[in-house]
Design a protein around this motif. Structure first.
Motif, short mmCIF file in Angstrom:
data_model
loop_
_atom_site.label_atom_id
_atom_site.label_comp_id
_atom_site.label_asym_id
_atom_site.label_seq_id
_atom_site.Cartn_x
_atom_site.Cartn_y
_atom_site.Cartn_z
N ARG A 133 5.21 -1.96 12.42
CA ARG A 133 4.26 -1.41 11.46
C ARG A 133 3.36 -2.48 10.86
N GLN B 276 -0.05 -7.16 4.20
CA GLN B 276 0.19 -5.71 4.32
C GLN B 276 1.59 -5.36 3.81
N GLY B 277 2.56 -6.22 4.11
CA GLY B 277 3.92 -6.00 3.63
C GLY B 277 4.01 -6.09 2.11
N LEU C 195 12.20 -5.76 2.22
CA LEU C 195 10.90 -6.37 1.93
C LEU C 195 10.96 -7.21 0.66
N ILE D 142 9.71 -2.53 10.85
CA ILE D 142 8.71 -3.11 9.95
C ILE D 142 7.80 -4.10 10.69
N LEU E 16 7.09 -11.93 4.90
CA LEU E 16 6.25 -10.85 4.40
C LEU E 16 4.78 -11.27 4.47
N HIS F 205 2.72 -2.92 0.69
CA HIS F 205 3.73 -1.89 0.88
C HIS F 205 4.87 -2.05 -0.14
N LEU G 111 4.18 -5.08 8.84
CA LEU G 111 4.50 -5.46 7.46
C LEU G 111 5.02 -6.89 7.34
#
Length: 109
Positions: A58, A82-83, A18, A55, A79, A86, A60
C-alpha cells in the motif's frame, strides 16, 4: 479477554505497527519482540509479517534490505510520508472512538 481482544487487535494492529515504525525503522522480528515486550504476548510472527507485506504493497513504508549476520538480508521497514499521514488518520480515528466509548461507559453523559 481472549477472543474479544484478538478481534479488536485485528482492527488496530496496523496502526500499532505504524506507530512503532514512527519511532525508528525495524525488521519483522524486532516489531514482534517490541509488541510482546509491551504486553501483546499472543501476537504471532506470521501475523506481523503478513501485515508488513500489506503495508508495503500500500506504499505506507519504505523497505531497505540490510545484510544479516545469520541468513539472508533483513527487510528493514521505515515509515514514509504516506505512512505518517495514514498514522495521523489512525490517531484521529482512535481519539474519536475512545472519546465516544468513554461517553458510553459513563452512561452517555
Amino acid at each position: 479477554m481472549g477472543k474479544q481482544l484478538t478481534e479488536m487487535l485485528k482492527g488496530t494492529l496496523e496502526g500499532i505497527v505504524l506507530a512503532l515504525l514512527s519511532d525508528r525503522p525495524a525488521y519483522g522480528y524486532e516489531i514482534t519482540a517490541s509488541l510482546r515486550d509491551q504486553g501483546f504476548a499472543d501476537i504471532a510472527e506470521g501475523t506481523i509479517y503478513a501485515l508488513l507485506v500489506r503495508i508495503e504493497q500500500r506504499g505506507l513504508v519504505d523497505v531497505q534490505k540490510v545484510p544479516s549476520e545469520k541468513g539472508p538480508p533483513r527487510k528493514v521497514y521505515s515509515l514514509n510520508a504516506q505512512g505518517r499521514e495514514h498514522l495521523d488518520e489512525f490517531w484521529r480515528t482512535w481519539s474519536f472512538l475512545a472519546e465516544r466509548l468513554e461517553q458510553l461507559r459513563k452512561g452517555g453523559k
